[in-house]
Design a protein around this motif. Structure first.
Motif, mmCIF file in Angstrom:
data_model
loop_
_atom_site.group_PDB
_atom_site.id
_atom_site.type_symbol
_atom_site.label_atom_id
_atom_site.label_comp_id
_atom_site.label_asym_id
_atom_site.label_seq_id
_atom_site.Cartn_x
_atom_site.Cartn_y
_atom_site.Cartn_z
ATOM 1 N N CYS A 216 12.085 -2.030 9.103
ATOM 2 C CA CYS A 216 10.725 -1.571 9.329
ATOM 3 C C CYS A 216 10.564 -2.248 10.309
ATOM 4 O O CYS A 216 9.422 -1.641 11.397
ATOM 5 C CB CYS A 216 10.491 -2.611 8.247
ATOM 6 S SG CYS A 216 10.804 -2.552 6.343
ATOM 7 N N VAL A 217 11.370 -3.119 11.674
ATOM 8 C CA VAL A 217 10.500 -3.547 12.331
ATOM 9 C C VAL A 217 10.983 -2.200 13.582
ATOM 10 O O VAL A 217 10.337 -2.462 14.565
ATOM 11 C CB VAL A 217 11.609 -4.987 12.657
ATOM 12 C CG1 VAL A 217 11.778 -5.013 14.246
ATOM 13 C CG2 VAL A 217 11.040 -6.260 11.485
ATOM 14 N N VAL A 218 11.608 -1.601 13.464
ATOM 15 C CA VAL A 218 12.460 -0.755 14.736
ATOM 16 C C VAL A 218 11.175 0.418 14.412
ATOM 17 O O VAL A 218 11.453 0.527 15.378
ATOM 18 C CB VAL A 218 14.276 -0.492 14.303
ATOM 19 C CG1 VAL A 218 14.443 1.014 15.220
ATOM 20 C CG2 VAL A 218 14.353 -1.814 14.958
ATOM 21 N N ALA A 219 11.208 0.389 13.184
ATOM 22 C CA ALA A 219 9.997 1.388 12.795
ATOM 23 C C ALA A 219 8.681 1.764 13.253
ATOM 24 O O ALA A 219 8.390 2.374 14.021
ATOM 25 C CB ALA A 219 9.628 1.799 10.776
ATOM 26 N N TRP A 220 8.379 0.272 13.058
ATOM 27 C CA TRP A 220 7.029 -0.172 13.865
ATOM 28 C C TRP A 220 7.006 0.169 15.141
ATOM 29 O O TRP A 220 5.858 0.652 15.329
ATOM 30 C CB TRP A 220 6.475 -1.337 13.360
ATOM 31 C CG TRP A 220 5.628 -2.213 14.072
ATOM 32 C CD1 TRP A 220 5.014 -1.746 14.080
ATOM 33 C CD2 TRP A 220 5.958 -3.122 15.390
ATOM 34 N NE1 TRP A 220 3.670 -3.134 15.121
ATOM 35 C CE2 TRP A 220 4.704 -3.162 15.822
ATOM 36 C CE3 TRP A 220 6.963 -3.210 16.259
ATOM 37 C CZ2 TRP A 220 4.370 -3.954 17.432
ATOM 38 C CZ3 TRP A 220 7.207 -4.362 17.508
ATOM 39 C CH2 TRP A 220 5.793 -4.734 18.060
ATOM 40 N N ARG A 221 8.440 -0.074 15.353
ATOM 41 C CA ARG A 221 8.111 -0.072 17.608
ATOM 42 C C ARG A 221 8.471 1.481 18.191
ATOM 43 O O ARG A 221 7.823 1.940 19.147
ATOM 44 C CB ARG A 221 9.437 -0.324 18.037
ATOM 45 C CG ARG A 221 8.621 -0.978 19.140
ATOM 46 C CD ARG A 221 8.255 -2.118 19.757
ATOM 47 N NE ARG A 221 8.099 -1.571 20.963
ATOM 48 C CZ ARG A 221 7.601 -0.759 22.228
ATOM 49 N NH1 ARG A 221 7.081 -0.139 21.420
ATOM 50 N NH2 ARG A 221 7.856 -0.965 23.554
ATOM 51 N N VAL A 222 9.233 1.563 16.977
ATOM 52 C CA VAL A 222 9.959 3.254 17.652
ATOM 53 C C VAL A 222 8.969 4.600 17.304
ATOM 54 O O VAL A 222 8.134 5.419 17.523
ATOM 55 C CB VAL A 222 10.824 3.868 17.236
ATOM 56 C CG1 VAL A 222 11.628 4.850 17.686
ATOM 57 C CG2 VAL A 222 11.811 2.545 17.566
ATOM 58 N N LEU A 223 8.413 4.391 16.014
ATOM 59 C CA LEU A 223 7.583 5.278 15.280
ATOM 60 C C LEU A 223 6.415 6.141 16.245
ATOM 61 O O LEU A 223 5.677 4.745 16.628
ATOM 62 C CB LEU A 223 6.682 5.558 14.248
ATOM 63 C CG LEU A 223 8.845 5.463 13.208
ATOM 64 C CD1 LEU A 223 8.454 5.805 11.470
ATOM 65 C CD2 LEU A 223 9.351 7.080 13.264
ATOM 66 N N PRO A 224 5.731 6.946 16.504
ATOM 67 C CA PRO A 224 4.621 6.521 17.172
ATOM 68 C C PRO A 224 3.273 6.400 16.322
ATOM 69 O O PRO A 224 3.183 6.607 14.906
ATOM 70 C CB PRO A 224 3.842 8.001 17.108
ATOM 71 C CG PRO A 224 5.040 8.632 16.557
ATOM 72 C CD PRO A 224 6.647 8.202 16.770
#
Length: 446
Positions: free
Chosen positions: A96-104
């Motif tokens: 969830c943290v990585v998705a928050w940072r990576v996804l636009p």
């Protein structure tokens, strides 16, 4: 900072004693809902112990049970701890943290806080949900529903991991609140660490992750727990499908619960900016109250109906199905329309010509539309949806209606807190407003 962070002089939840018992009670209730309503314990609720059986079991116990009895503690720990589930939960949170940072995602401004600043929030929770949903769907299609039943099989271990994560976060953000320049919540600066740890001492605890400002409170509000709730429901569908011979044999009651609850999650994530005007974000600090609620209570208490139907399938039929759909649709309509009116009005996009009056402080209070019918019409919609989520479980047990009863108490308490804050904020204007909109939640009733 001393002017911005005045000492809190009043307690909620009966003060430190009350918050201590809530801090113990919430995790206990999560386990209680499982052991009181599960296949592993014999039913929902489990068979009642007869007096003779209870007497024989009590007389078999040692005269005293020492807290230093290592075997007793080891047995308890082994019952609730699952290393693989804990590692999977950590991987999920990291995802969830990585998705928050990576996804636009768009940068949206929140409300102006009392130090004059306006925080910006990255809005991509719905994208994270779609990514997670796509990965899970791929696993189920490729390997079959039996590969996604582990959330049912390891439920206690995942719940324990979420509870420990919420405890750890509460301690971390409490320590962070003593950093120089931290803006504290007006209700969480009493000086009593038990109370402040629970209620939340810092208003917006943030970290720098991958070169970006990571707001812990808004992240937890919608992502790890809310999306996990949907995934738990899907796991319950898979468990029932395996038992009944395939996805095509899943009961109508289970499909209703999945549709209602996953639809609710998707709606909340899609309308992510709406949370930026809620009390949780604008007023409350981030402490154990919000961390355990977001990370543990929401996914593991709210999925009770789906977990029950996994081992106790119920066939409703077309008439009952249509009636339950109507109840949920009515609740959703009221919930979405009320929130839409409020958010559009606050953001200057009112297209309905809502009536209002301006307070001495310059704020505007809506007096027409849904907000003219009651002061919290969105809560009425929430309650109707909560009822619709429980109705598919039938009437064999009252335990699956726990969510409705709990939610009613929660919303009434939240309504009272909100009214108290508004009375302090608006003074005599609030009394004027209450005469114009006398009903709190349910028009003509409450």
């Amino acid at each position: 900072m001393s002017k911005l962070n005045p000492q809190t002089t009043h307690y909620e939840f009966l003060g430190p004693v009350g918050t201590f018992f809530i801090s113990v009670g919430v995790p206990s209730m999560i386990y209680g809902l499982y052991y009181g309503c599960s296949e592993q314990t014999g039913g929902c609720p489990p068979p009642t112990l007869t007096l003779s059986k209870l007497t024989s079991e009590l007389t078999a116990l040692p005269v005293t049970i020492s807290l230093h009895d290592i075997s007793w503690w080891q047995g308890l720990w082994q019952e609730v701890w699952d290393t693989e589930a804990a590692l999977m939960y950590l991987a999920w949170y990291a995802f969830c943290v990585v998705a928050w940072r990576v996804l636009p995602g768009a940068q949206v401004e929140g409300t102006r806080i009392r130090d004059g600043s306006v925080k910006k929030y990255k809005i991509n929770a719905f994208s994270t949900f779609l990514l997670a949903l796509g990965l899970v769907t791929g696993v189920i299609i490729r390997f079959g529903p039996e590969k996604f039943t582990f959330l049912y099989e390891r439920w206690v271990g995942f719940a324990t991991a979420a509870i420990l994560m919420s405890i750890a976060q509460a301690f971390v953000v409490y320590a962070m609140s003593f950093r120089e320049g931290a803006l504290l919540a007006l209700g969480g600066n009493t000086g009593n660490w038990v109370y402040d740890w629970y209620i939340g001492r810092q208003l917006n605890p943030t970290l720098s992750i991958f070169g970006a400002e990571f707001d812990i409170k808004s992240f937890n509000e919608l992502r790890p727990g809310l999306i996990l709730w949907a995934l738990i429901d899907i796991s319950m569908v898979c468990e029932q499908a395996v038992r009944r011979g395939g996805i095509g044999n899943v009961t109508d009651s289970m499909w209703l619960v999945l549709l209602f609850q996953v639809g609710y999650v998707a709606d909340g994530l899609y309308n992510e900016p709406a949370i930026l005007t809620t009390m949780d974000i604008t007023t409350d600090g981030f402490g154990f109250m919000l961390s355990v609620g977001d990370l543990a209570w929401v996914p593991f208490a709210y999925s009770l109906q789906a977990r029950y139907l996994a081992f106790h399938p119920i066939l409703l039929g077309p008439v009952a199905t249509a009636l339950i759909v109507a109840v949920n649709a009515t609740g959703y309509y009221i919930f979405r329309e009320a929130n839409g009116q409020k958010n559009d009005f606050r953001n200057g996009k009112d297209t309905r010509g809502l009536k209002y009056f301006t307070t001495e402080s310059g704020s505007k209070l809506i007096t027409s539309g849904w907000w003219g019918r009651s002061r919290h019409p969105n809560y009425l919609g929430d309650l109707l949806m909560a009822l619709a989520w429980s109705l598919p479980t039938g009437f064999d047990t009252p335990i699956t209606y726990f969510y409705v009863m709990y939610f009613a108490v929660l919303l009434i308490h939240r309504q009272r807190r909100d009214d108290e804050n508004c009375e302090k904020k608006y003074g005599k204007d609030w009394e004027k407003y209450k005469k114009m909109v006398p009903y709190r939640i349910i028009p003509y009733i409450y």
